[in-house]
Write an enzyme that holds these catalytic residues in place. Structure first.
Site, mmCIF file in Angstrom:
data_model
loop_
_atom_site.group_PDB
_atom_site.id
_atom_site.type_symbol
_atom_site.label_atom_id
_atom_site.label_comp_id
_atom_site.label_asym_id
_atom_site.label_seq_id
_atom_site.Cartn_x
_atom_site.Cartn_y
_atom_site.Cartn_z
ATOM 1 N N ASN A 176 -16.825 -33.175 5.204
ATOM 2 C CA ASN A 176 -17.384 -32.222 4.237
ATOM 3 C C ASN A 176 -16.299 -31.702 3.306
ATOM 4 O OD1 ASN A 176 -20.332 -31.345 5.363
ATOM 5 N ND2 ASN A 176 -18.972 -31.885 7.039
ATOM 6 N N THR A 177 -15.119 -31.451 3.859
ATOM 7 C CA THR A 177 -14.023 -30.874 3.078
ATOM 8 C C THR A 177 -13.542 -31.866 2.022
ATOM 9 O OG1 THR A 177 -13.380 -29.777 5.138
ATOM 10 C CG2 THR A 177 -11.828 -29.656 3.321
ATOM 11 N N GLY A 230 -9.047 -28.798 5.882
ATOM 12 C CA GLY A 230 -9.730 -27.544 5.515
ATOM 13 C C GLY A 230 -8.796 -26.416 5.134
ATOM 14 N N HIS A 234 -16.249 -32.515 12.631
ATOM 15 C CA HIS A 234 -15.644 -32.349 13.961
ATOM 16 C C HIS A 234 -16.581 -31.584 14.913
ATOM 17 C CE1 HIS A 234 -11.851 -33.392 11.923
ATOM 18 N NE2 HIS A 234 -11.245 -33.419 13.093
ATOM 19 N N ASP A 292 -12.139 -39.754 7.405
ATOM 20 C CA ASP A 292 -12.157 -38.309 7.634
ATOM 21 C C ASP A 292 -10.699 -37.856 7.710
ATOM 22 O OD1 ASP A 292 -13.168 -35.684 8.408
ATOM 23 O OD2 ASP A 292 -12.592 -36.157 10.461
ATOM 24 N N SER A 293 -10.501 -36.546 7.700
ATOM 25 C CA SER A 293 -9.155 -36.016 7.922
ATOM 26 C C SER A 293 -8.642 -36.434 9.291
ATOM 27 C CB SER A 293 -9.182 -34.490 7.844
ATOM 28 O OG SER A 293 -10.019 -33.986 8.874
ATOM 29 N N CYS A 299 -18.956 -29.200 9.437
ATOM 30 C CA CYS A 299 -17.718 -29.981 9.538
ATOM 31 C C CYS A 299 -18.003 -31.072 10.553
ATOM 32 C CB CYS A 299 -16.578 -29.071 10.007
ATOM 33 S SG CYS A 299 -15.092 -29.970 10.553
HETATM 34 N N1 DGL Z 1 -14.087 -33.058 9.538
HETATM 35 C C1 DGL Z 1 -13.839 -32.388 8.344
HETATM 36 C C2 DGL Z 1 -15.056 -31.825 7.639
HETATM 37 O O1 DGL Z 1 -16.140 -32.313 7.826
HETATM 38 C C3 DGL Z 1 -12.632 -31.603 8.078
HETATM 39 C C4 DGL Z 1 -11.895 -30.909 9.114
HETATM 40 C C5 DGL Z 1 -10.548 -30.543 8.561
HETATM 41 O O2 DGL Z 1 -9.747 -31.455 8.444
HETATM 42 O O3 DGL Z 1 -10.320 -29.378 8.228
HETATM 43 O O4 DGL Z 1 -14.941 -30.916 6.871
#
Ligand code: DGL
Length: 282
Positions: A84-85, A53, A196, A20-21, A194
């Site tokens: 997701n991003t 994002g 998070h 993930d990010s 997301c």
């Molecule tokens: N956790 C991430 C998602 O599902 C991205 C959050 C981010 O880094 O902007 O999109």
């Protein structure tokens, strides 16, 4: 036909790479651990570059390819893009770069939310990058005839969660700001688009009211990953390709582009796991 009984439980030591990010993908790791108790889970948090994002697609593709190559070098046999991003921006490039690697991408749970919504009014909380992507536009187009879909970009929320303080004034303020339009629109179902956001689900419920359902795709992702892992096991068809896992719970290894100590601390507090964390090679 194999001439001996299997020596190990299913999934024993299969290596699943997850990234993930940052720390958001830990919501996916938590579900994977429950579904794959004998796998070795390799997790990369790209926290030095979070949030994705608000970054360009090219940047996210570059980081995703770098991290996937690292996870493959560590023996990952299945890859879960727990973001997701990053899925929206990079899953296509990842599949091109690793045509033989089973890759699980994730997308906001619009389909299950539309099915679950009684009023047929669904809110989607996600990063600006996810909501602006062509992949997400196709997802909405496939379901907008069946429900009103209210999109809520949440700039800053993943970054605020990334600090590890889930109860900070900034997190609380952002949740209040981003749920207000969804409440005003009268949605009865909110997609956590997301990875998070499940970590602030109690705050979202507190703002939206108990009657609102939250849709998180972690369980569905874990079930799908389990099916792919089973295929890998069948394809391997021999114990000697499997790597020993240490105990009755999934063996978790962590890497981060930011502070390993900070990641270890968050994983311990949020998931109750004491796991080794190391620096991600650049
Ligand atoms: N956790 C991430 C998602 O599902 C991205 C959050 C981010 O880094 O902007 O999109």
């Amino acid at each position: 036909m194999p001439d001996r009984a299997p020596l190990h439980p299913p999934q024993f030591g299969v290596r699943v790479g997850v990234f993930d990010s940052g720390v958001g993908g830990l919501s996916i790791l938590r579900a994977l651990r429950a579904h794959l108790p004998h796998a070795a889970l390799l997790y990369v948090a790209d926290s030095a570059n979070a949030p994705y994002g608000e970054k360009s697609e090219d940047f996210i593709i570059g980081r995703s390819l770098h991290i996937a190559a690292f996870l493959v070098s560590q023996g990952a046999q299945v890859l879960v893009v727990a973001c997701n991003t990053a899925t929206a921006a990079a899953v296509h490039a990842l599949r091109q770069a690793h045509p033989h690697l089973p890759i699980v991408g994730i997308e906001p749970g619009v389909k299950p939310a539309v099915a679950a919504s009684r009023l047929k009014k669904v809110g989607v909380m996600a990063t600006p990058g996810t909501l602006a992507s062509a992949k997400f536009a196709r997802l909405v187009a496939a379901h907008e005839a069946d429900a009103e879909i209210v999109l809520q970009p949440c700039p800053g929320l993943a970054a605020a969660i990334e600090t590890g303080d889930l109860d900070s004034p900034t997190v609380r303020e952002l949740v209040t700001t981003f749920t207000r339009p969804l409440k005003a629109a009268g949605v009865d179902t909110v997609v956590l688009g997301c990875t998070h956001y499940p970590f602030v689900a109690p705050l979202i419920v507190a703002e939206m009211g108990e009657g609102v359902q939250l849709v998180d795709t972690a369980e569905a992702v874990a079930r799908h990953t389990t099916r792919l892992v089973q295929r890998v096991i069948k394809a391997d068809d021999a114990d000697d390709t499997l790597v020993a896992s240490t105990g009755s719970e999934a063996d978790v290894s962590l890497w981060t582009s930011a502070s390993p100590a900070a990641l270890g601390d968050i994983v311990h507090r949020w998931l109750g796991i004491g796991a080794r964390a190391a620096a991600l090679p650049s």
